[in-house]
Design an enzyme around this catalytic site. Structure first.
Site, PDB file in Angstrom:
ATOM      1  N   ASP A  84      57.018 -69.304 -18.753  1.00  0.00           N
ATOM      2  CA  ASP A  84      55.828 -70.104 -18.468  1.00  0.00           C
ATOM      3  C   ASP A  84      55.195 -70.713 -19.714  1.00  0.00           C
ATOM      4  O   ASP A  84      54.021 -71.078 -19.710  1.00  0.00           O
ATOM      5  CB  ASP A  84      54.782 -69.262 -17.710  1.00  0.00           C
ATOM      6  CG  ASP A  84      53.811 -70.125 -16.921  1.00  0.00           C
ATOM      7  OD1 ASP A  84      54.216 -71.201 -16.466  1.00  0.00           O
ATOM      8  OD2 ASP A  84      52.654 -69.710 -16.765  1.00  0.00           O
ATOM      9  N   ASP A 101      46.586 -68.262  -8.353  1.00  0.00           N
ATOM     10  CA  ASP A 101      47.424 -69.008  -9.283  1.00  0.00           C
ATOM     11  C   ASP A 101      47.011 -68.782 -10.732  1.00  0.00           C
ATOM     12  O   ASP A 101      47.752 -69.112 -11.645  1.00  0.00           O
ATOM     13  CB  ASP A 101      47.350 -70.503  -8.978  1.00  0.00           C
ATOM     14  CG  ASP A 101      47.968 -70.862  -7.642  1.00  0.00           C
ATOM     15  OD1 ASP A 101      49.036 -70.313  -7.323  1.00  0.00           O
ATOM     16  OD2 ASP A 101      47.384 -71.682  -6.913  1.00  0.00           O
ATOM     17  N   ASP A 125      60.550 -72.186 -12.409  1.00  0.00           N
ATOM     18  CA  ASP A 125      60.103 -72.973 -13.568  1.00  0.00           C
ATOM     19  C   ASP A 125      61.109 -73.033 -14.711  1.00  0.00           C
ATOM     20  O   ASP A 125      60.996 -73.916 -15.571  1.00  0.00           O
ATOM     21  CB  ASP A 125      58.785 -72.435 -14.167  1.00  0.00           C
ATOM     22  CG  ASP A 125      57.600 -72.526 -13.235  1.00  0.00           C
ATOM     23  OD1 ASP A 125      57.743 -73.088 -12.137  1.00  0.00           O
ATOM     24  OD2 ASP A 125      56.531 -72.013 -13.599  1.00  0.00           O
TER      25      ASP A 125
END
Length: 345
Positions: free
Chosen positions: A130, A319, A168
């Site tokens: 991330d 989130d 991701d």
């Protein structure tokens, strides 16, 4: 766990014979999902009470945060809220095993499925995860990651499992978020992870490919997916933790499939019932208001390329610390209730 969304950019016809075959492979003794069929306009066919889970090919966790919240609210006399939240608690959602030791959580899910259901798992522990944002972390290095994957795969054993691999990870290679010096290692780790997971006879593996509002042109991510070893996977996953509509994702996925020799894909429909939040800047993906649950999880998609609609993001998990939310991955009952309530509007 964060939103699986871009950070600096913002994501019923009868089933064909191929889809029916997939449903049979996933569910064995199951006859398929009792969930309402997805509406082809992209609007979720979720209205009223949650459908029974008896026919679903996927395992429902009876001890999920949503299930415990239902019990708590029932005990407090919040019966209407508890009834609404069953729209989440009675449906299968993915399990995100611990980055420290994935085995206990996976073994619990496998035991719960008892050979009668497919467990849906997310492998999310790639080094430099991330890009240092809300879900930063991951394994300390490549060797630790491969050890983690080995433990992950070993815990699956001979059970039926559908694994979403590293949300991701490839998209961050494409958008420039992951520094170039980490690209070669990441590609090799993903390829090795696919090979190891596929050693388990009941495992299906889908390498994540972002969402259509992130990497907007399929051509830009097709070759990176090849480099990361998608040829040995069962396909790719789209819209993980994002809000793009079924139709938008289907269109993107079909184009990407055509660039990948007809690869199949899955779609995360956990929170896309109202589509994405518009005109809210870079963090439109982060706990957006006014969203709702999407198409219920099912392997009967009516499309030969779409292997399943899944709830990969756990509806009700934050989130990140935006719009009043707790840390990424933390259960947020008020947000969950809003998702459930609007799904029945």
């Amino acid at each position: 766990m964060s939103s699986r969304a871009p950070r600096r950019f913002s994501a019923a016809a009868s089933a064909s014979a191929a889809v029916l075959a997939l449903a049979s492979a996933l569910a064995a003794c199951s006859s398929g999902s009792d969930a309402p069929a997805p509406d082809r306009t992209g609007t979720p066919a979720l209205r009223g009470e949650a459908a029974p889970t008896g026919g679903s090919p996927f395992w429902v966790d009876p001890q999920s945060d949503a299930a415990r919240q239902v019990e708590e609210w029932q005990a407090e006399g919040r019966t209407e809220d508890a009834k609404l939240l069953k729209r989440i608690s009675e449906r299968p959602v993915a399990d995100w095993p611990s980055g420290d030791d994935p085995a206990p959580g996976i073994r619990r899910a496998v035991k719960g499925a008892a050979g009668q259901r497919t467990v849906v798992l997310v492998a999310y522990n790639i080094p430099h995860r991330d890009c240092g944002l809300y879900s930063a972390g991951g394994a300390r290095d490549g060797r630790a990651y491969l050890d983690w994957i080995d433990s992950f795969a070993g815990a699956i054993g001979d059970a039926r499992a559908l694994v979403i691999l590293e949300p991701d990870a490839v998209s961050h290679l494409v958008d420039g978020c992951t520094p170039a010096e980490h690209h070669a290692e990441r590609n090799q780790l993903l390829a090795d992870a696919i090979e190891r997971l596929k050693e388990q006879p009941g495992a299906k593996v889908y390498l994540d490919a972002g969402n259509p509002n992130w990497i907007k042109e399929p051509e830009k991510i097709a070759e990176p997916l090849r480099t990361a070893g998608i040829a040995k996977a069962d396909g790719f996953s789209l819209n993980v933790s994002n809000f793009e509509t079924d139709n938008a994702v289907k269109t993107f996925g079909t184009r990407l499939s055509g660039l990948l020799d007809g690869a199949h894909f899955t779609i995360d429909t956990s929170r896309n019932g109202e589509g994405p939040l518009k005109d809210q800047g870079d963090e439109s993906w982060c706990n957006p208001p006014g969203r709702s649950l999407g198409t219920p999880p099912t392997a009967e998609t009516g499309d030969e390329l779409i292997d399943a609609y899944l709830w990969i993001k756990r509806p009700g998990d934050s989130d990140g610390p935006c719009r009043g939310g707790p840390a990424a991955g933390t259960w947020w009952p008020d947000y969950a209730l809003g998702l459930a309530r609007r799904a029945g509007a």
